[in-house]
Design an enzyme around this catalytic site. Structure first.
Site, mmCIF file in Angstrom:
data_model
loop_
_atom_site.group_PDB
_atom_site.id
_atom_site.type_symbol
_atom_site.label_atom_id
_atom_site.label_comp_id
_atom_site.label_asym_id
_atom_site.label_seq_id
_atom_site.Cartn_x
_atom_site.Cartn_y
_atom_site.Cartn_z
ATOM 1 N N PRO A 143 9.004 -3.951 -0.014
ATOM 2 C CA PRO A 143 10.286 -3.508 0.911
ATOM 3 C C PRO A 143 9.902 -3.723 2.394
ATOM 4 C CG PRO A 143 9.804 -1.834 -0.849
ATOM 5 C CD PRO A 143 8.729 -3.011 -0.955
ATOM 6 N N LYS A 151 0.894 -1.166 0.009
ATOM 7 C CA LYS A 151 -0.319 -0.160 -0.097
ATOM 8 C C LYS A 151 1.096 1.055 -0.022
ATOM 9 C CE LYS A 151 0.946 1.344 4.254
ATOM 10 N NZ LYS A 151 1.501 2.580 4.776
ATOM 11 N N GLY A 181 5.114 -5.928 6.440
ATOM 12 C CA GLY A 181 4.680 -7.069 7.548
ATOM 13 C C GLY A 181 3.129 -7.411 7.570
ATOM 14 N N SER A 182 2.501 -6.043 7.484
ATOM 15 C CA SER A 182 1.111 -6.276 7.619
ATOM 16 C C SER A 182 0.501 -7.167 6.480
ATOM 17 C CB SER A 182 0.288 -4.895 7.677
ATOM 18 O OG SER A 182 0.870 -4.160 8.816
ATOM 19 N N ASP A 241 -2.923 -1.699 9.970
ATOM 20 C CA ASP A 241 -2.995 -1.806 8.068
ATOM 21 C C ASP A 241 -3.552 -3.220 7.671
ATOM 22 O OD1 ASP A 241 -1.783 0.829 8.118
ATOM 23 O OD2 ASP A 241 0.170 0.264 7.503
ATOM 24 N N GLY A 281 7.429 1.519 4.649
ATOM 25 C CA GLY A 281 6.298 2.287 4.784
ATOM 26 C C GLY A 281 5.308 1.813 3.879
ATOM 27 N N MET A 282 5.245 0.633 3.448
ATOM 28 C CA MET A 282 4.430 0.019 2.411
ATOM 29 C C MET A 282 3.672 -1.178 2.920
ATOM 30 S SD MET A 282 6.337 0.543 -1.295
ATOM 31 C CE MET A 282 4.677 0.469 -2.176
ATOM 32 N N ALA A 283 3.700 -1.372 4.245
ATOM 33 C CA ALA A 283 3.024 -2.449 5.063
ATOM 34 C C ALA A 283 3.446 -3.823 4.607
ATOM 35 C CB ALA A 283 1.702 -2.188 4.790
#
Ligand code: C5P
Length: 342
Positions: free
Chosen positions: A96, A11, A104-105, A138, A100-102
């Site tokens: 990545p 995201k 792990g979520s 997220d 900041g692109m979630a």
């Protein structure tokens, strides 16, 4: 079923308005999520226990112990369904890590959906979304995908209408940023701005006013609201009345990348730039190369550039590495569907 493969997107936040620190350690958000075509694939195989392994470019940066969110997701699902099943999860990573692109979520969302299938639980998406919200702010959006407004701490979702496809180029950085550290830096900058300029709201220096949305991504967002009731040094409590930016919503609805580029905003951007000053040069390089908008993705350090079309995105991806200290570039489009069983 002995094996299930699930695909989950990354995201970018096209608006991220951050309220004051809440008593529970989170911040109220007005968070416009947009799912983009950078995917992790998660394969789940029947096993006696719950394990995880990671392959791909970012694999060496992902923990495979109990702190891995995919393991936590599989355990939470087993507990919810009151089953003792296991799963060997293999994450093929393209999103990545700590970028900041979630990422792990995303893996948590994928693990929930994969294990729901693998174990034949048949839980509906609503039930998965509720488990997802406990795993991270997220995670519900990564299940849902598309473009959505997230309020509360980001977990209360409303789908937003969009037209067509938006084209993005992402610049990744060496070394991640910890999300809690970026929120803490945001609080610190706001408290410092209150101390230094109590009568101005402190946004002229690029430091957002408490609860405001003037993240300096590409101009301010109108309807920012909120304010801290704490004195300097304390941002706990306070009112948060930010709204989704009407210009942003109209741009998404119309499929107008030029308007979307003008309305991108991120309240966490000053904090990410404070912790990683080199990102300013990356954003500037993208703007000079004609990006329609440039901002830090979520808590960073990945930077997102909105392109006119796919060819423009490819040109940005090719030109950026020579002009800014970045690790790699990735082209992508959005919106894309959320977590999907392949
Ligand atoms: O929900 P999640 O585990 O992804 O959040 C990670 C951290 O980011 C939280 O512990 C908190 O420090 C910060 N956060 C926040 N406000 C939010 C979401 C996250 O302060 N709305």
């Amino acid at each position: 079923m002995s094996s299930v493969t699930v695909r989950v997107p990354a995201k970018v936040n096209v608006q991220l308005s951050v309220g004051p620190l809440r008593e529970d350690g989170y911040h109220d958000l007005v968070n416009v999520f947009h799912a983009v075509s950078i995917f992790d694939d998660v394969v789940a195989r029947t096993s006696d226990s719950i394990t995880v392994a990671v392959t791909g470019e970012w694999a060496d940066q992902v923990p495979v112990d109990d702190t891995n969110l995919a393991i936590q997701a599989a355990r939470a699902l087993a507990k919810h369904a009151d089953v003792g099943y296991g799963a060997d999860l293999v994450i093929h990573k393209s999103i990545p890590v700590a970028g900041g692109m979630a990422g792990g979520s995303a893996d948590a969302a994928a693990a929930l959906m994969a294990c729901n299938e693998l174990w034949g639980l048949g839980l509906p998406i609503d039930a998965l979304m509720r488990i997802a919200a406990d795993l991270g702010s997220d995670v519900p959006f990564l299940l849902m995908g598309g473009t959505a407004l997230g309020t509360g701490r980001g977990e209360l979702l409303t789908e937003l209408p969009t037209t067509g496809t938006f084209h993005w180029t992402f610049a990744t950085a060496d070394g991640g940023l910890s999300t809690p550290s970026v929120y803490a830096e945001c609080d610190r900058l706001r408290a410092a701005a209150l101390t230094n300029a109590p009568s101005t709201g402190g946004s002229s220096s690029g430091v957002p006013s408490p609860g405001g949305a003037s993240g300096g991504a590409s101009g301010g967002v109108p309807s920012a609201g909120g304010g801290s009731t704490g004195g300097p040094g304390s941002s706990v409590g306070g009112v948060f009345s930010a709204e989704p930016d009407p210009g942003l919503l109209a741009a998404l609805r119309a499929g107008d990348p030029h308007a979307l580029g003008r309305h991108l905003s991120n309240d966490l951007q000053p904090a990410a730039l404070s912790l990683r000053p080199g990102l300013a040069a990356t954003l500037e390089a993208g703007r000079r190369l004609g990006a329609l908008g440039a901002l830090v993705s979520g808590s960073g350090p990945t930077c997102a550039f909105l392109a006119e079309d796919a060819a423009h995105g490819a040109r940005l991806a090719q030109a950026l590495p020579g002009r800014a200290p970045i690790r790699s570039t990735i082209t992508a489009h959005g919106p894309t569907p959320g977590t999907t069983v392949l």
